[in-house]
Enzyme design. Sequence first.
Site, PDB file in Angstrom:
ATOM      1  N   HIS A  78      -3.996   1.499   5.507  1.00  0.00           N
ATOM      2  CA  HIS A  78      -5.360   1.781   5.021  1.00  0.00           C
ATOM      3  C   HIS A  78      -6.382   0.784   5.534  1.00  0.00           C
ATOM      4  CE1 HIS A  78      -3.448   4.461   2.312  1.00  0.00           C
ATOM      5  NE2 HIS A  78      -3.004   3.551   1.487  1.00  0.00           N
ATOM      6  N   GLU A 132      -8.452   2.552   1.465  1.00  0.00           N
ATOM      7  CA  GLU A 132      -9.021   2.959   2.763  1.00  0.00           C
ATOM      8  C   GLU A 132     -10.538   3.091   2.651  1.00  0.00           C
ATOM      9  OE1 GLU A 132      -7.644   6.704   4.558  1.00  0.00           O
ATOM     10  OE2 GLU A 132      -9.594   6.842   5.507  1.00  0.00           O
ATOM     11  N   SER A 191       0.113   8.025  -4.265  1.00  0.00           N
ATOM     12  CA  SER A 191      -0.204   8.403  -2.877  1.00  0.00           C
ATOM     13  C   SER A 191      -1.231   9.538  -2.861  1.00  0.00           C
ATOM     14  CB  SER A 191       1.087   8.839  -2.164  1.00  0.00           C
ATOM     15  OG  SER A 191       0.782   9.686  -1.085  1.00  0.00           O
ATOM     16  N   ASN A 196      -2.484  11.287  -0.333  1.00  0.00           N
ATOM     17  CA  ASN A 196      -2.201  12.469   0.476  1.00  0.00           C
ATOM     18  C   ASN A 196      -1.119  13.333  -0.170  1.00  0.00           C
ATOM     19  OD1 ASN A 196       0.463  12.238   2.186  1.00  0.00           O
ATOM     20  ND2 ASN A 196      -0.377  10.178   2.096  1.00  0.00           N
TER      21      ASN A 196
END
Length: 283
Positions: free
Chosen positions: A73, A125, A219, A221
Amino acid sequence: MKIKIAGKAGFCYGVRKAVELAEKAAGENKKPIYTAGPLIHNQQEVRRLSGLGVKVLSSVENIGSGTIVIRTHGLPKKTMLKLRRKALTVIDATCPFVKRVQHLVEKLSKDGYNIIVIGEKNHPEVVGLVSYSSKPVVVVNTEEGVKRLALPPGASVAIVSQTTQSSEKFNKLVSLIRKKYRTAKIYNTICNASNERQKAAASLAGKVDVMLVIGGKNSGNTARLNDICRKRVKTYHIESARDIKESWVEKNMTIGITAGASTPEWIINEVVAYLSRNALSAK
Ligand code: SF4
């Protein structure tokens, strides 16, 4: 029971590279080896790396010596500069796709654009991306957030995305933002790995009775894959085979499996092995 795995699932290029760099550092570099925050959003894999001597730091402020691996990230710009000034070996495993967005944000802000990031404000990120702008950045993640946008009419606006956002959400929010700021420049910076995993998960979810989405509860994603699948079929988000409940699966079912970009192959294999072992005893 049939088990089908999505065409694209598990480790992406960036995560695989980061894990390889951390493993290599554990074998070769000056100890101790640290990562700034968990290297990837998968606690089982982070635990495995810890067994090799790669330790997670919650804050990099007080680190004085040793080796630090920067996670996929990335880190805020100032933190990176500080680390590079210390007597440390810095191994930068920031994913190249994240770096590309960091540089884009830096350039757009220098060119005078007001930047809107579509993503989660507190995600590492996004925190990193925002730090590359020389002007304040707005982060939006919902339609409500778009309604609250208060940039002056006629402002020069540029939109980028957190790399792991869903395309569905990005397109929806972009069309709403463009109603307010018609000349907004759009940079779809969702990485290919996220796109491919989302498409493969959506396609598989339409063909099975149940989906299992494997990945860390932290997470982003993986959460996106879970959202995509549960709109189409009964879906369970699990971190490992241990989370599977017998009542979820029946003998005649077809089970679909997908996994986030930070889920290692060994966890996917364990889930498949568990389901295969239990297929005969299922109702
Ligand atoms: S999901 Fe995309 S941006 Fe994130 S580490 Fe993987 S390849 Fe890089």
